[in-house]
Write an enzyme that holds these catalytic residues in place. Structure first.
Site, PDB file in Angstrom:
ATOM      1  N   CYS A  88       0.871  -1.174   0.000  1.00 18.56           N
ATOM      2  CA  CYS A  88       0.000   0.000   0.000  1.00 18.56           C
ATOM      3  C   CYS A  88       0.906   1.221   0.000  1.00 18.56           C
ATOM      4  CB  CYS A  88      -0.915  -0.026   1.228  1.00 18.56           C
ATOM      5  SG  CYS A  88      -2.024   1.377   1.238  1.00 18.56           S
ATOM      6  N   GLY A  89       0.810   2.007  -1.070  1.00 17.32           N
ATOM      7  CA  GLY A  89       1.710   3.159  -1.208  1.00 17.32           C
ATOM      8  C   GLY A  89       1.340   4.293  -0.277  1.00 17.32           C
ATOM      9  N   HIS A  90       0.043   4.674  -0.254  1.00 18.93           N
ATOM     10  CA  HIS A  90      -0.325   5.768   0.658  1.00 18.93           C
ATOM     11  C   HIS A  90      -0.076   5.320   2.088  1.00 18.93           C
ATOM     12  CE1 HIS A  90      -4.162   3.914   2.015  1.00 18.93           C
ATOM     13  NE2 HIS A  90      -4.008   4.760   3.013  1.00 18.93           N
ATOM     14  N   HIS A 208      -7.974  -4.246  -7.850  1.00 19.03           N
ATOM     15  CA  HIS A 208      -7.989  -2.780  -7.884  1.00 19.03           C
ATOM     16  C   HIS A 208      -8.308  -2.349  -9.318  1.00 19.03           C
ATOM     17  CE1 HIS A 208      -5.728  -3.377  -4.180  1.00 19.03           C
ATOM     18  NE2 HIS A 208      -5.856  -2.091  -3.892  1.00 19.03           N
ATOM     19  N   ASP A 235     -10.197   5.096  -3.386  1.00 17.44           N
ATOM     20  CA  ASP A 235      -9.003   5.669  -2.755  1.00 17.44           C
ATOM     21  C   ASP A 235      -9.078   7.193  -2.844  1.00 17.44           C
ATOM     22  OD1 ASP A 235      -6.445   6.271  -1.838  1.00 17.44           O
ATOM     23  OD2 ASP A 235      -5.532   4.565  -2.871  1.00 17.44           O
ATOM     24  N   CYS A 239      -3.345   6.769  -4.920  1.00 18.73           N
ATOM     25  CA  CYS A 239      -3.043   5.336  -4.825  1.00 18.73           C
ATOM     26  C   CYS A 239      -1.591   5.065  -5.243  1.00 18.73           C
ATOM     27  CB  CYS A 239      -4.010   4.508  -5.664  1.00 18.73           C
ATOM     28  SG  CYS A 239      -3.877   2.740  -5.303  1.00 18.73           S
ATOM     29  N   GLY A 240      -0.770   4.779  -4.243  1.00 23.35           N
ATOM     30  CA  GLY A 240       0.662   4.570  -4.519  1.00 23.35           C
ATOM     31  C   GLY A 240       0.930   3.361  -5.394  1.00 23.35           C
ATOM     32  N   THR A 241       0.244   2.254  -5.105  1.00 26.04           N
ATOM     33  CA  THR A 241       0.474   1.064  -5.941  1.00 26.04           C
ATOM     34  C   THR A 241      -0.177   1.255  -7.312  1.00 26.04           C
ATOM     35  OG1 THR A 241      -1.410   0.000  -4.820  1.00 26.04           O
ATOM     36  CG2 THR A 241       0.787  -0.590  -4.051  1.00 26.04           C
TER      37      THR A 241
HETATM   38  O1  PYC Z   1      -1.891   3.722  -1.984  1.00 28.26           O
HETATM   39  O2  PYC Z   1      -1.327   1.757  -2.763  1.00 28.26           O
HETATM   40  C1  PYC Z   1      -2.126   2.513  -2.242  1.00 28.26           C
HETATM   41  C2  PYC Z   1      -3.453   1.988  -1.857  1.00 28.26           C
HETATM   42  C3  PYC Z   1      -3.934   0.731  -2.052  1.00 28.26           C
HETATM   43  C4  PYC Z   1      -5.216   0.706  -1.509  1.00 28.26           C
HETATM   44  C5  PYC Z   1      -5.483   1.938  -0.992  1.00 28.26           C
HETATM   45  N1  PYC Z   1      -4.383   2.703  -1.197  1.00 28.26           N
END
Ligand code: PYC
Length: 315
Positions: A88-90, A208, A235, A239-241
């Protein structure tokens, strides 16, 4: 009564509840073994931490654990209202700011272990954090999906620490005013992927769904997204990923060079900046920069007399 110590943060509007002390003991196995143990034996804790009445469908949990690799300073398992996430990036940006808040890290580069591999973060000051995500790549391009409504859309299947279906020909405004339609179309895409057995390279579920649209202002961002997460919440951050997966697609299309900045805006207007370097195997190593803030510190109390002590959840 058992207590769970948490630090709440948000990254671009998306919450992360960082679990810093709890009765959850997952032993010393690999991070993926510990994730499987958490899912098999502690699912009621997951619900207690992130589901209502203490949390909400949007909340992501981050369970801090001892590291798997000697070079790492911690291990982390991310989870949400329906299960565990790969990465999870965030959430990693939120974890970095929570660790800074606890005075467990200062400047420099730090590594944490996740079930899908180690990731690095660097505190940049002013609540900004840069992360280097797991190697990311596009698996299939322009895959057609026919929705139950009869419409056919196309999308790239890409890995950014979770599996994404990234679609641009949806024809919708990526705006909060269009939330109902965005939710409907992303749910239909997900149903159609499942019904047609369309998976990630490792057979992993594409859980996702990312819709890309133009930014509100090209001065501020290069693209805007709406990302439906596995539990159907969207999100609030870019979303980092999902941004990592998008960067891998841009790189595969020759539209983003190593080191070039891609600015990804979320549907609520928060921003991540992304760049990448190339790994030896041709995958990309995405770097994502964003800001997180601590907005709470608490003990969750598990009162056995509380009928909703372990959360409200349909699954
Ligand atoms: O930021 O990767 C992310 C992420 C995944 C699900 C919610 N945020």
């Amino acid at each position: 009564m058992p207590r769970i110590r948490v630090i709440d943060t948000h990254t671009g509007g998306e919450p992360t509840r960082v679990v810093v002390a709890s009765p959850i003991d997952l032993g010393q196995g690999s991070m993926s073994e510990r994730r499987d143990l958490f899912a098999a034996q502690f699912d009621d804790y997951r619900k207690a931490i992130v589901c209502e009445p203490r949390g909400s469908d949007v909340m992501v949990g981050a369970l801090l654990l001892p590291p798997e690799n000697p070079a790492s300073m911690a291990g982390v398992i991310f989870f949400n209202n329906v299960g565990c996430l790969g990465m999870c990036g965030h959430g990693t940006i939120g974890v970095a700011i929570a660790l800074q808040h606890m005075e467990r890290v200062s400047t420099g580069i730090h590594q944490i272990d996740t079930p899908v591999g180690p990731v690095q973060f660097e505190l940049l000051g002013g609540n900004r954090v840069r992360i280097q995500n797991v190697p990311s790549y596009r698996y299939r391009a322009a895959v057609p999906v026919r929705l139950p409504s009869g419409q056919t859309l196309h999308g790239d299947i890409a890995w950014g620490g979770n599996w994404f279906f990234i679609c641009q020909d949806h024809g919708l405004a990526v705006e909060l005013r269009a939330l109902g339609e965005l939710q409907r179309v992303t749910s239909e895409i997900r149903q159609s992927l499942q019904a047609n057995d369309i998976c990630g390279e490792d057979g992993g579920e594409i859980d996702h769904i990312e819709l890309i649209g133009p930014p509100n202002s090209i001065v501020r961002a290069d693209a805007r997204n709406y990302v439906m997460c596995p539990g159907a919440a969207y999100d609030r951050s870019p979303c980092g990923t999902g941004t990592s997966a998008k960067v891998a697609c841009l790189a595969a299309d020759g539209k983003l060079a190593p080191g070039q900045i891609h600015r990804q805006e979320s549907i609520v207007g928060s921003l991540f900046e992304a760049t990448y370097t190339l790994a030896d195997d041709g995958r990309v190593l995405p770097c994502i920069t964003g800001a997180a803030y601590v907005n709470g510190e608490a003990d969750l109390i598990l009162d056995a007399n509380d009928p909703f002590c372990m959360g409200i959840s349909a699954i």
